[in-house]
Design an enzyme around this catalytic site. Structure first.
Site, mmCIF file in Angstrom:
data_model
loop_
_atom_site.group_PDB
_atom_site.id
_atom_site.type_symbol
_atom_site.label_atom_id
_atom_site.label_comp_id
_atom_site.label_asym_id
_atom_site.label_seq_id
_atom_site.Cartn_x
_atom_site.Cartn_y
_atom_site.Cartn_z
ATOM 1 C CB CYS A 86 2.213 -13.762 0.760
ATOM 2 S SG CYS A 86 1.023 -12.093 0.445
ATOM 3 N NE ARG A 133 -5.133 -6.873 4.623
ATOM 4 C CZ ARG A 133 -4.870 -5.347 4.800
ATOM 5 N NH1 ARG A 133 -6.351 -5.190 4.394
ATOM 6 N NH2 ARG A 133 -4.004 -4.671 5.175
ATOM 7 C CG HIS A 167 -1.034 -16.651 -0.193
ATOM 8 N ND1 HIS A 167 -1.314 -16.989 1.352
ATOM 9 C CD2 HIS A 167 -1.341 -15.660 -0.740
ATOM 10 C CE1 HIS A 167 -1.012 -15.760 1.916
ATOM 11 N NE2 HIS A 167 -0.965 -15.173 0.471
ATOM 12 C CD GLU A 169 0.518 -20.143 0.716
ATOM 13 O OE1 GLU A 169 0.462 -20.308 -0.834
ATOM 14 O OE2 GLU A 169 0.020 -20.170 1.465
HETATM 15 N N1 GLN Z 1 -0.662 -7.865 3.587
HETATM 16 C C1 GLN Z 1 0.688 -8.530 4.352
HETATM 17 C C2 GLN Z 1 1.417 -8.146 4.568
HETATM 18 O O1 GLN Z 1 1.926 -6.875 4.565
HETATM 19 C C3 GLN Z 1 0.770 -9.959 3.769
HETATM 20 C C4 GLN Z 1 0.002 -10.329 3.022
HETATM 21 C C5 GLN Z 1 -0.361 -11.992 2.482
HETATM 22 O O2 GLN Z 1 1.130 -12.806 3.026
HETATM 23 N N2 GLN Z 1 -1.453 -12.775 2.508
HETATM 24 O O3 GLN Z 1 2.206 -8.293 5.563
#
Ligand code: GLN
Length: 191
Positions: A86, A133, A167, A169
């Site tokens: 992410c 997100r 994710h 994990e």
């Molecule tokens: N929205 C986050 C960002 O832009 C990333 C989200 C996440 O790592 N779960 O940094």
């Protein structure tokens, strides 16, 4: 399993901000040693690293504040195995550290669905993806797509770097951490 093959791997988890503990737990359950990485000195002697999810702007600020960009890039360019999830994928992209030839758009699923779970494909196998997100990978240059959600790329590999927009994990499924620990590591420590 790993202990039988020699010394356990020592894996660093970038710990400036974000979801560190769940990665540490997965790694320890698979027999790896772990170290939280906050300063350049913490990188010394690591076999590989995880760049966790969290907030990429905050992480980049921390990386700059601690003078980590240079040492981290050197470590990764040197061929150390890296698993990024992410925000970790975002900080590797062409607009940030530039270590992966991809372009990410942050928070790309919009406010309504900014967090969701879905069945995805990782290296040809079904996987339950937890997206928080999450970014979208809108351009893949010199990297192989290894995970998809429908026809959308959600995971790439380039050399020793593997990055996912979700994710792994946060599920009990250990395949991604297992595969990471099976990658060819620089075995100087074990020599
Ligand atoms: N929205 C986050 C960002 O832009 C990333 C989200 C996440 O790592 N779960 O940094």
């Amino acid at each position: 399993m790993l202990a039988a093959a020699g010394k356990p791997r020592l894996i660093g988890v970038l710990a400036l901000q974000g979801g560190v503990a769940a990665h540490v737990k997965h790694l320890r359950l698979r027999g790896a040693e772990t170290r939280e990485v906050r300063t350049p000195r913490d990188i010394d002697g690591l076999d590989g690293m995880i760049l966790p999810g969290g907030e990429s702007t905050t992480m980049m600020r921390g990386i700059e504040r601690e003078g980590l960009a240079g040492p981290l890039s050197e470590f990764i360019r040197g061929g150390a195995p890296v698993l990024a999830t992410c925000a970790g994928a975002i900080i590797l992209d062409d607009a940030h550290l530039g270590l992966l030839d991809i372009t990410c758009v942050r928070n790309a699923y919009g406010a309504q669905t900014h967090s969701f779970e879905d069945e995805v494909t990782v290296e040809g196998e079904p996987f339950h993806g937890v997206f928080i997100r999450a970014p979208k990978i809108i351009r893949v240059g010199n990297a192989a797509v290894i995970a998809e959600r429908g026809d959308e790329p959600i995971g790439v590999r380039s050399g020793s770097i593997t990055a996912y927009t979700f994710h792994p994990e946060l599920t009990r499924d250990a395949r991604i951490h297992d595969n990471f620990l099976k990658l060819k590591f620089n075995l100087e420590r074990a020599a």
